[in-house]
Design an enzyme around this catalytic site. Structure first.
Site, PDB file in Angstrom:
ATOM      1  N   GLU A 180       0.861  -1.190   0.000  1.00 38.69           N
ATOM      2  CA  GLU A 180       0.000   0.000   0.000  1.00 38.69           C
ATOM      3  C   GLU A 180       0.887   1.227   0.000  1.00 38.69           C
ATOM      4  O   GLU A 180       1.846   1.321   0.787  1.00 38.69           O
ATOM      5  CB  GLU A 180      -0.901  -0.013   1.231  1.00 38.69           C
ATOM      6  CG  GLU A 180      -1.790   1.210   1.367  1.00 38.69           C
ATOM      7  CD  GLU A 180      -2.695   1.103   2.591  1.00 38.69           C
ATOM      8  OE1 GLU A 180      -3.149  -0.021   2.909  1.00 38.69           O
ATOM      9  OE2 GLU A 180      -2.941   2.141   3.220  1.00 38.69           O
ATOM     10  N   GLU A 185      -2.599  11.392   3.298  1.00 33.33           N
ATOM     11  CA  GLU A 185      -3.663  11.245   4.278  1.00 33.33           C
ATOM     12  C   GLU A 185      -3.634  12.458   5.204  1.00 33.33           C
ATOM     13  O   GLU A 185      -2.563  12.962   5.533  1.00 33.33           O
ATOM     14  CB  GLU A 185      -3.483   9.998   5.137  1.00 33.33           C
ATOM     15  CG  GLU A 185      -3.723   8.695   4.455  1.00 33.33           C
ATOM     16  CD  GLU A 185      -3.581   7.559   5.451  1.00 33.33           C
ATOM     17  OE1 GLU A 185      -4.621   7.040   5.880  1.00 33.33           O
ATOM     18  OE2 GLU A 185      -2.440   7.227   5.805  1.00 33.33           O
TER      19      GLU A 185
END
Length: 302
Positions: A180, A185
């Protein structure tokens, strides 16, 4: 990955539990969102420009042109639906253009609302919020290149926007073996900071390898658009914000664990509400909140 749910491992558990959302959705290979970087850091490369995409060919691009209220291009994106017990998020991801629509001005707007007109049911009972999550699985994936998006993120306690990637082989090898790459974020209690993180076998969940970038002078990312990018090559991934590099990772950073990023990944955009990392909304959180995406572009050497 086997983790027993204790308070200290909540963020690790959140990643494992996302597999349940994947199993409930026929639209995506997996549904494992990122968690808080586990203290890994990299010294920012001060004033170092990010490697540019000028010499590369555009492999994927969406400028989100179209009439106001239209859904995203189904040839490029698929919409995931359902709740997310895995991370204890509070929202229900709705279908179609209910919470993800073009604004007629060249942007995609993902909207989180405190409402539930569809009487959706979540892991905790009747859902309190709706939002949207979309990905390019089965439509576009690539290995290496310059991956970027220009985004104006939302704000507020419990708000969690993300732009990230999962290994295209996740349906076969599972997570975190798929790998990932979290390009960006943000959690609402850090209005001026974004995180970039890698997750893979032996460094997943709260043990992800990553670093943060903070705007100067108390600025908030929600006040304007910013460009979030990674430059990705065999055995190397470099993160930047507005062209400023803040982290570079190679296999040497993984403590002997396997580097799983020399293969194809697909893209994901989503706006979560609540969860282990950001915490739930409170009385200070205003709704609706919007994640506005100007464009997404991937340029490669192909």
């Amino acid at each position: 990955m086997t983790v027993h749910p204790t308070h200290s491992t909540a963020r690790s558990v959140s990643r494992r539990r996302r597999v349940a959302l994947y199993a409930a959705s026929l639209l995506c290979c997996s549904a494992i969102l990122t968690a808080l970087p586990g203290g890994a850091s990299a010294a920012p490369a001060a004033d170092a420009p990010a490697p540019g995409p000028a010499a590369l060919a555009v492999a994927f691009e969406d400028q989100f042109d179209g009439p106001a209220g239209a859904a995203v291009d189904g040839g490029k994106w698929q919409i995931e639906t359902g709740d997310n017990v895995n991370n204890h998020e509070r929202q229900y991801y709705t279908p179609g253009n209910d919470n993800a629509a073009l604004d007629g001005q060249g942007n995609l707007v993902i909207t989180a609302r405190k409402e539930n007109p569809g009487n959706y049911q979540c892991w905790y009972g009747t859902c309190e919020y709706t939002s949207s999550r979309l990905n390019t699985s089965g439509k576009f994936s690539a290995a290496y290149g310059h991956v970027e998006a220009r985004i104006k993120i939302p704000r507020g306690q419990g708000i969690w926007p993300a732009f990230w990637m999962l290994g295209d082989d996740i349906g076969n090898v599972g997570w975190p073996n798929s790998g990932e790459i979290d390009v960006m974020e943000n959690v609402g209690f850090e209005p001026g900071t974004v995180h970039g993180t890698l997750h893979g076998p032996g460094y997943s969940g709260s043990g992800g390898i990553g670093a943060a970038y903070t705007l100067p002078n108390g600025q908030a990312f929600a006040d304007d658009f910013h460009t979030f990018a990674v430059d990705w090559a065999p055995d190397s991934i470099t993160w930047s914000v507005d062209g400023q590099v803040f982290q570079r990772r190679t296999p040497a950073d993984l403590g002997g664990n396997q580097w799983v990023f020399n293969k194809s990944f697909f893209l994901i955009l989503n706006l979560a509400v609540g969860g282990y990392w950001p915490g739930d909304p409170d009385g200070s959180t205003q709704f609706p909140q919007q994640m506005v995406i100007d464009y997404v572009r991937v340029t490669t050497g192909d």
